[in-house]
Scaffold this motif. Structure first.
Motif, PDB file in Angstrom:
ATOM      1  N   CYS A 115      -5.523  31.006  28.121  1.00 25.31           N
ATOM      2  CA  CYS A 115      -5.471  32.468  28.074  1.00 25.31           C
ATOM      3  C   CYS A 115      -5.114  33.046  29.441  1.00 25.31           C
ATOM      4  O   CYS A 115      -5.466  32.488  30.484  1.00 25.31           O
ATOM      5  CB  CYS A 115      -6.811  33.036  27.620  1.00 25.31           C
ATOM      6  SG  CYS A 115      -7.108  32.863  25.846  1.00 25.31           S
ATOM      7  N   GLU A 132       8.614  39.928  23.629  1.00 18.76           N
ATOM      8  CA  GLU A 132       7.230  39.550  23.923  1.00 18.76           C
ATOM      9  C   GLU A 132       7.157  39.083  25.378  1.00 18.76           C
ATOM     10  O   GLU A 132       8.130  38.558  25.915  1.00 18.76           O
ATOM     11  CB  GLU A 132       6.759  38.400  23.022  1.00 18.76           C
ATOM     12  CG  GLU A 132       6.396  38.810  21.619  1.00 18.76           C
ATOM     13  CD  GLU A 132       5.729  37.667  20.864  1.00 18.76           C
ATOM     14  OE1 GLU A 132       5.150  37.950  19.807  1.00 18.76           O
ATOM     15  OE2 GLU A 132       5.798  36.511  21.319  1.00 18.76           O
ATOM     16  N   SER A 171       1.639  32.141  25.411  1.00 16.11           N
ATOM     17  CA  SER A 171       1.681  33.474  24.823  1.00 16.11           C
ATOM     18  C   SER A 171       0.663  34.391  25.497  1.00 16.11           C
ATOM     19  O   SER A 171      -0.430  33.968  25.868  1.00 16.11           O
ATOM     20  CB  SER A 171       1.384  33.387  23.325  1.00 16.11           C
ATOM     21  OG  SER A 171       1.186  34.665  22.774  1.00 16.11           O
ATOM     22  N   GLU A 172       1.048  35.655  25.640  1.00 12.81           N
ATOM     23  CA  GLU A 172       0.119  36.649  26.177  1.00 12.81           C
ATOM     24  C   GLU A 172      -1.075  36.831  25.252  1.00 12.81           C
ATOM     25  O   GLU A 172      -2.185  37.153  25.686  1.00 12.81           O
ATOM     26  CB  GLU A 172       0.860  37.982  26.354  1.00 12.81           C
ATOM     27  CG  GLU A 172       0.047  39.072  27.005  1.00 12.81           C
ATOM     28  CD  GLU A 172       0.874  40.322  27.263  1.00 12.81           C
ATOM     29  OE1 GLU A 172       0.703  40.932  28.323  1.00 12.81           O
ATOM     30  OE2 GLU A 172       1.708  40.680  26.385  1.00 12.81           O
ATOM     31  N   THR A 173      -0.854  36.598  23.960  1.00 16.90           N
ATOM     32  CA  THR A 173      -1.886  36.788  22.935  1.00 16.90           C
ATOM     33  C   THR A 173      -2.523  35.460  22.566  1.00 16.90           C
ATOM     34  O   THR A 173      -1.825  34.459  22.377  1.00 16.90           O
ATOM     35  CB  THR A 173      -1.272  37.414  21.670  1.00 16.90           C
ATOM     36  OG1 THR A 173      -0.589  38.617  22.031  1.00 16.90           O
ATOM     37  CG2 THR A 173      -2.343  37.713  20.635  1.00 16.90           C
ATOM     38  N   HIS A 174      -3.839  35.443  22.464  1.00 20.21           N
ATOM     39  CA  HIS A 174      -4.545  34.250  22.008  1.00 20.21           C
ATOM     40  C   HIS A 174      -4.392  34.163  20.486  1.00 20.21           C
ATOM     41  O   HIS A 174      -5.058  34.884  19.740  1.00 20.21           O
ATOM     42  CB  HIS A 174      -6.028  34.319  22.382  1.00 20.21           C
ATOM     43  CG  HIS A 174      -6.819  33.112  21.966  1.00 20.21           C
ATOM     44  ND1 HIS A 174      -6.770  31.922  22.647  1.00 20.21           N
ATOM     45  CD2 HIS A 174      -7.666  32.921  20.922  1.00 20.21           C
ATOM     46  CE1 HIS A 174      -7.560  31.045  22.052  1.00 20.21           C
ATOM     47  NE2 HIS A 174      -8.120  31.636  21.005  1.00 20.21           N
ATOM     48  N   ARG A 175      -3.489  33.291  20.044  1.00 18.29           N
ATOM     49  CA  ARG A 175      -3.219  33.119  18.610  1.00 18.29           C
ATOM     50  C   ARG A 175      -2.863  31.665  18.364  1.00 18.29           C
ATOM     51  O   ARG A 175      -2.427  30.955  19.269  1.00 18.29           O
ATOM     52  CB  ARG A 175      -2.064  34.032  18.184  1.00 18.29           C
ATOM     53  CG  ARG A 175      -0.738  33.668  18.821  1.00 18.29           C
ATOM     54  CD  ARG A 175       0.336  34.700  18.547  1.00 18.29           C
ATOM     55  NE  ARG A 175       1.624  34.289  19.093  1.00 18.29           N
ATOM     56  CZ  ARG A 175       2.596  35.128  19.453  1.00 18.29           C
ATOM     57  NH1 ARG A 175       2.434  36.437  19.314  1.00 18.29           N
ATOM     58  NH2 ARG A 175       3.736  34.672  19.937  1.00 18.29           N
TER      59      ARG A 175
END
Length: 491
Positions: free
Chosen positions: A176, A204, A224-228
């Protein structure tokens, strides 16, 4: 002694471009505070040594003076805090990266890679402990690394982790963006000296960093900037190729997105790349075939122990669409003769490990077909290292192994020496799970006594085992099996 170490570190900080001469007193005072020192004497000669060596000696001082406990996490936290005194704020590093990028993409990554090493975020002293060599095989040179870089946890560290178990969910995982500058805690590594730089990919923001334990040159992570959760789809292929368009001297690939055939962290969408020539992307075409839906894309099966389709072409969008077409066909493909089953009820088994490159004006995608089904004979995976190679490697085969680099456990150092002693008759037995292999080697090499020759033999045999590991993970065992899938795609 400690003052000489501090002066040496400051001198190295200037030499490596981490700080300017004008920063010397400020940084020195910050380091003094961390080491609980209140003054600095005049006329101190700096200790001449590398940054990692100076840090190791400073940490020894901190332990001996009871500033910190002799526990791995506490030592790593202090090390990172000391080096953070030498680092600019993230915004300044990002701006400098972009300035270098206007010169060339390679200039930007050269700057960032050197910064990550000089700041000791990349643990070069630990990495240099790894044993690495190449082994020639029928598929080309395989890279073998016996991983000695990650320090083993001592009993006190293990005890503290048990005592300090908590429900802290920050950062959510090791990938993250919230790890940038994070001080660390027992059970979560220090990241005070960690920096990341933004990369825009298809509307993105993704972030580039280097692995703290690089397994090859400029081993980087794109996260990724998003935790997914990780997911292989059309967007994956587009991001990978777009990244190689922006940084054509790097490859970029993704672990598969399913357990068993995937990587160690499936909870955060990320890719891995770097500036290294693996053998698999340079493997020769085994046979070329026509993908009827995409006649302008060159499509080939390559000569590799795993099942790889290579797509090549000048038009990026055509490759992206072709890759997604193949993925969709593969996800729902079953072949009883090849033991491939796409689903068990609602559980999917088929996915892809993709690797992208740009070679001059040509884009390239290598699509490694994966299947994670298990059965009673192979409970860890039908297309996973089989039991006869578990004594060498039984962990998941991820992106790095797929491309031809074996990351093997540290236990093998002593165990391989034991096998060499067994071959020459210095011992009567070996570790039980190696015994069958050791017996085979002793029969094969009856007149071997020269130490250097024995070392080379063991390297070669280890390489042969790794090829078997990759063959086990290959979903198609022959051209006929592959041809049925090709016909399915063209039907």
């Amino acid at each position: 002694m400690i003052f000489s170490l501090i002066s040496g570190l400051l001198k190295q900080g200037v030499n490596k471009g981490l700080i300017l001469e004008e920063d010397w007193i400020y940084v020195r005072n910050q380091v003094l505070h961390l080491l609980q020192l209140e003054s600095f004497p005049e006329h101190i000669d700096p200790k001449e040594d590398s940054i990692p060596n100076l840090l190791d000696q400073m940490i020894d001082y901190a332990v001996n003076e009871n500033i910190i406990a002799d526990v791995l996490d506490e030592k790593d936290i202090l090390t990172a805090d000391i080096m953070n005194c030498f680092l600019s704020k993230p915004s300044e590093i990002k701006a400098k990266f972009q300035t270098y990028y206007t010169e060339s993409p390679k200039a930007a990554t050269d700057y960032f890679y050197e910064l990550s090493k000089n700041s000791n975020y990349i643990q070069m002293n630990r990495i240099n402990k790894n044993i690495s060599f190449k082994v020639n095989t029928e598929y080309g040179d395989m890279d073998i690394t016996i991983n000695l870089s990650k320090p083993e946890k001592d009993p006190e560290q293990i005890k503290r982790e048990k005592e300090n178990q908590s429900n802290i969910n920050y950062p959510k995982c090791l990938l993250c963006i919230e790890n940038e500058g994070y001080g660390g805690r027992i059970g979560h590594p220090a990241r005070s000296n960690h920096r990341i730089v933004p990369i825009e990919l298809q509307d993105e923001t993704w972030y580039l960093q280097y692995s703290p334990y690089v397994y090859y040159n400029e081993h980087c992570i794109l996260l990724s900037e998003t935790h997914r959760d990780m997911k292989i789809n059309l967007d994956t292929f587009r991001r990978l190729l777009t990244f190689t368009e922006k940084f054509p001297h790097y490859f970029m690939g993704s672990n598969a997105d399913l357990p068993i055939v995937g990587g160690s962290i499936l909870s955060h969408d990320h890719y891995q790349g770097g500036n290294y020539e693996f053998t698999m992307p340079n493997a020769e075409d085994d046979f070329i075939f026509q993908l009827d839906a995409f006649p302008t894309v060159k499509t080939a099966i390559i000569k590799w122990p795993m099942s790889v389709i290579r797509l090549t072409g000048e038009r990026k969008e055509e490759l992206i669409k072709a890759a997604e077409f193949i993925r969709e066909k593969w996800v729902y493909y079953s072949d009883e003769d090849a033991k491939i089953q796409a689903h068990t009820e609602d559980t999917p088994h088929n996915t892809i490990t993709p690797i992208a490159r740009k070679r001059q004006d040509q884009f390239e995608l290598n699509l490694v077909l994966r299947n994670n089904r298990t059965d009673s004979t192979h409970p860890m995976g039908i297309f996973h290292p089989h039991e006869d190679v578990h004594h060498i490697k039984k962990e998941n085969i991820g992106l790095i192994e797929v491309m031809g680099l074996a990351v093997l456990p540290p236990r093998l150092i002593d165990e391989l020496n034991e096998i060499k002693d067994f071959i020459v008759g210095n011992t009567a037995s070996v570790t039980s799970y190696h015994q069958e292999w050791a017996n085979e080697l002793k029969q094969k090499y009856t007149n071997l006594s020269d130490t250097n020759e024995l070392d080379e033999v063991m390297k070669q045999e280890l390489g042969n085992k790794f090829v078997k590991v990759l063959k086990d993970a290959g979903v198609f065992k022959n051209q006929a099996d592959f041809s049925r899938f090709i016909n399915h795609m063209n039907s």
